[in-house]
Enzyme design. Structure first.
Site, PDB file in Angstrom:
ATOM      1  N   GLU A 183       0.836  -1.197   0.000  1.00  0.00           N
ATOM      2  CA  GLU A 183       0.000   0.000   0.000  1.00  0.00           C
ATOM      3  C   GLU A 183       0.873   1.250   0.000  1.00  0.00           C
ATOM      4  O   GLU A 183       1.853   1.331   0.753  1.00  0.00           O
ATOM      5  CB  GLU A 183      -0.904  -0.026   1.236  1.00  0.00           C
ATOM      6  N   LYS A 242      -9.371   3.454  -2.251  1.00  0.00           N
ATOM      7  CA  LYS A 242      -9.716   2.692  -1.056  1.00  0.00           C
ATOM      8  C   LYS A 242     -11.096   3.128  -0.560  1.00  0.00           C
ATOM      9  O   LYS A 242     -11.386   4.329  -0.464  1.00  0.00           O
ATOM     10  CB  LYS A 242      -8.657   2.931   0.025  1.00  0.00           C
ATOM     11  N   SER A 269      17.437  -2.643  30.435  1.00  0.00           N
ATOM     12  CA  SER A 269      18.599  -2.260  29.625  1.00  0.00           C
ATOM     13  C   SER A 269      19.319  -3.490  29.080  1.00  0.00           C
ATOM     14  O   SER A 269      19.862  -3.459  27.970  1.00  0.00           O
ATOM     15  CB  SER A 269      19.564  -1.392  30.442  1.00  0.00           C
ATOM     16  N   SER A 300      22.529  -0.863  32.930  1.00  0.00           N
ATOM     17  CA  SER A 300      22.508  -0.910  34.391  1.00  0.00           C
ATOM     18  C   SER A 300      22.704  -2.310  34.950  1.00  0.00           C
ATOM     19  O   SER A 300      22.915  -2.472  36.151  1.00  0.00           O
ATOM     20  CB  SER A 300      21.178  -0.365  34.900  1.00  0.00           C
ATOM     21  N   GLY A 301      22.596  -3.317  34.105  1.00  0.00           N
ATOM     22  CA  GLY A 301      22.616  -4.690  34.595  1.00  0.00           C
ATOM     23  C   GLY A 301      21.246  -5.202  34.974  1.00  0.00           C
ATOM     24  O   GLY A 301      21.104  -6.331  35.440  1.00  0.00           O
ATOM     25  N   CYS A 331      -5.834  -3.451   2.211  1.00  0.00           N
ATOM     26  CA  CYS A 331      -5.502  -3.485   3.644  1.00  0.00           C
ATOM     27  C   CYS A 331      -6.727  -3.563   4.537  1.00  0.00           C
ATOM     28  O   CYS A 331      -7.333  -4.610   4.693  1.00  0.00           O
ATOM     29  CB  CYS A 331      -4.630  -2.269   3.991  1.00  0.00           C
TER      30      CYS A 331
END
Length: 763
Positions: free
Chosen positions: A44, A113, A361, A356-357, A174
């Site tokens: 589209e 459409k 993240s 940051s562990g 669509c």
């Protein structure tokens, strides 16, 4: 037998980049013709790109689209092949989203459409008009320069189909497939055997099954060949279009393209027998009866044959097992492909992530690692475009190119652990392990001296130095100290992103990645809040109704912390889904340290740790991530206000909680949702993956200034609680037998139920 070979495409188009889009279109036509296809379907609005948004209101956009179409038709691209091209068209004073059907260097018809997508992420009614003369074809006068080039002045315009000498073909665009009465139903009764659906459909977790079932349902009882084409990739916004071009015959999928890919062009080809369509329709009595009294649909005749007679040169395409990705794979591949498009098209040299562990993240780091793995894999598979982009971004010289994902990650990915006195050794170690596994250039930075300098400045100006609550400080001091850490991390992240390439002698800049999830955005858990001050500002605002106090409210109510970034690949993914992704990625992406990350309790590490105290996210928020997922789905997907949410949760949670307890939870959620709503106006642009995203920009259109006391709604909840306590209504009764009450798709108190949600929301 009437053998027909068709080709449908996944194209990675880029909004407003006409050169890129035109090259992809031409490439797809070439591939289709080489395969022997006589029908080629593209996505589209493929000429302009689907996501042009308000650029569609510019006349230039429409003019450029006609120029590109003229260039295609001036060459031999459409010789011997029916091509459907998506582009905007202006007729008289109306602008339409159209499929332009072309063959042998002529336009056969233009199909506007008739049902526009206008909810969720879509705003087509802002830019286009729906074609309302449903059973009418009118003459459309081509633009003069196009008419001159094609020696064709007018073309049929409207709703209808093309009648070839041996079959009938029609477009269904669509959204039209998903309407209550889709066009293909009456088109099938009018003898249309081939349906072409050009689409611009975005990826959303657990959504593909809905789409595939729609294709199958369209032809299962009516017969027909259903072709589906889609964009694939990031065309300039928050959405990733997830391809999966398909061909379905009589309810069987016979061709399916990839859902996630770095390729710019992918073409799926199928050879089908149209006699099988006629045979199925002739064997269904109800189809015959309804066809005999159908409403006639207009058509255009085309003096061409598309089918070939019986031959054994190539087999008929057989039914395939549909390829579905589990949600964990979707989280890996979707954002990874989106990030690759963003990286290669933005001019950036790489990404920087504050690592940051923690779970969020670390999920982003794993997704970048997945992106690097996909790049290397595509280069090994011979994709020259990916190779060219990787050489440019990674700044390779002397004929070198990426051959190993960790080596490529070292060139395009920085991670930074910014620790303070409140950070634990466990998070620092996890961040370092994951960085080594992914291959990023990792920095471990202590930022206490920067924080101390700011506090010293504050003390010099005011004579006071704030203390944590654990050390005798007030709530305001405690929250202020946490916010200082978060905002310093934001400033340092952007500094490293702009200067680290210079440090290493590289050109360009790095994009900062955010890592807040959808549940935290919904709750506003991005910085901490000063409740008493905010409440006072709100009271004053409603009393005085002055702009000064509105500004005061925003000044008091902080935002722009380390959640601020350039883009965020997990911004609309739930915490529950991210934890499942971490478990999956530990095995399937080869990052075993993610197992430790997933097992650790979420914590911001912004307050001092004591032997009897550890800061935890869910304690700070006052609600669990599982509860947030439930609130989010009820609020957005099922459109519940406070009262409706309370009623539904009484049925969901009534066996575990009293009405009073449920009421308090609902009030607490809506209080903090409304307090934090203004943060969504500046939320880092996020990859859209979940249908309860609170992203204010285009998806969740609600105000950001609320009366956070919700006096009318909360009073109604209190009245309901009193009624329930007085009548002793059994609240744990099954919701499935209650009209208007949500079933288990909303999720309950458990992790699995709340996280899984409805697998088929959104279109």
């Amino acid at each position: 037998m009437r053998l027909l070979k068709v080709a449908t495409c996944n194209l990675n188009q880029w909004a407003m980049d006409f050169d890129c889009n035109l090259n992809n279109i031409k490439d797809s036509i070439s591939r289709a013709k080489r395969a022997g296809a006589v029908i080629r379907l593209g996505p589209e609005l493929e000429i302009t790109g689907y996501g042009c948004e308000d650029h569609f209101l510019e006349l230039d956009t429409v003019t450029h689209a006609w120029d590109c179409l003229k260039q295609i038709l001036a060459g031999d691209w459409t010789d011997g092949i029916l091509c459907s091209f998506g582009m905007p068209v202006i007729r008289e004073s109306e602008r339409y989203n159209c499929q332009v059907l072309c063959m042998n260097r002529k336009i056969i018809m233009i199909r506007p459409k008739i049902w526009l997508a206008n909810d969720g992420n879509y705003r087509e009614l802002r830019w286009f008009t729906a074609w309302k003369q449903k059973y009418q074809l009118v003459d459309f006068q081509l633009p003069p320069h196009v008419a001159e080039a094609l020696s064709q002045k007018t073309v049929p315009f409207g709703y209808g189909f093309i009648q070839f000498l041996d079959t009938a073909v029609a477009a269904e665009v669509c959204e039209e497939l998903f309407t209550p009465v889709p066009p293909h139903a009456e088109l099938a009764l009018n003898g249309v055997e081939v349906f072409m659906n050009a689409s611009g459909s975005h990826h959303q977790l657990r959504k593909l099954d809905l789409r595939m079932r729609a294709f199958i349902g369209a032809t299962n009882t009516r017969g027909g060949v259903y072709m589906y084409s889609n964009q694939q990739g990031c065309d300039g916004g928050r959405l990733y279009y997830d391809g999966c071009c398909s061909v379905v015959v009589n309810g069987d999928v016979v061709a399916q393209g990839s859902q996630f890919s770095l390729k710019d062009v992918e073409v799926a080809v199928a050879q089908v027998d149209l006699d099988a369509v006629a045979s199925l329709r002739g064997s269904i009595s109800s189809f015959q009866e309804q066809a005999s009294c159908k409403t006639a649909v207009s058509y255009v005749t085309a003096p061409y044959k598309l089918c070939k007679p019986f031959h054994l040169e190539e087999p008929i395409s057989c039914p395939l097992k549909i390829k579905y990705h589990v949600p964990e794979e979707e989280i890996a591949f979707g954002p990874a492909c989106w990030l690759w498009d963003y990286l290669r098209r933005s001019g950036a040299s790489g990404f920087l992530l504050p690592l940051s562990g923690g779970a969020d993240s670390s999920s982003v780091a794993a997704i970048i690692g997945c992106m690097c793995q996909l790049v290397v894999k595509e280069i090994e598979n011979g994709d020259e475009q990916v190779k060219t982009d990787a050489i440019r971004i990674g700044q390779y010289t002397d004929g070198q190119f990426p051959t190993e994902s960790k080596e490529f990650a070292k060139r395009v990915f920085y991670t930074v652990y910014m620790g303070t006195e409140n950070s634990s050794e466990a998070t620092r170690t996890r961040a370092k392990k994951l960085a080594d596994e992914v291959g990023s250039w990792h920095l471990d930075v202590r930022i206490d001296s920067v924080i101390s300098a700011l506090l010293t400045l504050f003390q010099t100006l005011t004579g006071k130095r704030p203390r944590y609550k654990l050390d005798g400080g007030s709530n305001a001091e405690n929250l202020g100290l946490q916010n200082i850490q978060a905002r310093i991390r934001m400033v340092l992240a952007f500094m490293f992103a702009s200067l680290m390439p210079w440090v290493h002698g590289k050109s360009g800049f790095y994009l900062v990645l955010g890592s807040s999830n959808v549940d935290e955005a919904l709750r506003g858990y991005l910085t901490k809040v000063i409740d008493s001050l905010y409440g006072s500002a709100m009271d004053l605002f409603f009393w005085l109704n002055s702009a000064i106090n509105l500004l005061l409210m925003f000044f008091i109510y902080f935002k722009y912390d380390c959640s601020s970034a350039d883009i965020n690949p997990i911004g609309s993914i739930s915490k529950t889904d991210l934890r499942a992704f971490l478990r999956w990625a530990a095995v399937h992406l080869g990052y075993p340290s993610l197992t430790e990350v997933e097992a650790a309790p979420p914590t911001a590490e912004l307050e001092p740790m004591r032997s009897d105290y550890t800061q935890l996210d869910e304690v700070d928020m006052g609600m669990t991530y599982e509860e947030l997922s439930v609130y989010g789905r009820l609020r957005k997907i099922f459109r519940c206000g406070p009262v409706s949410m309370f009623k539904n949760l009484c049925f969901k949670w009534g066996s575990k909680l009293t009405p009073s307890e449920i009421a308090e939870k609902v009030k607490f959620f809506f209080k903090y949702y409304s307090i934090n709503r203004h943060k969504m106006t500046v939320l880092t642009p996020s990859y859209h993956a979940e249908s309860y995203s609170p992203d204010d920009n285009r998806f969740d259109l609600r105000q950001f200034l609320y009366n956070t006391r919700w006096p009318y709604q909360f009073r109604k909840i209190d009245e309901l609680v009193n009624e329930l306590n007085g009548t002793k209504v059994p609240l744990a009764e099954s919701a499935e037998n209650k009209p208007g009450i949500l079933s288990d798709q909303v999720g309950g108190m458990g992790v699995a139920a709340a996280g899984a949600g409805n697998p088929n929301v959104g279109l």
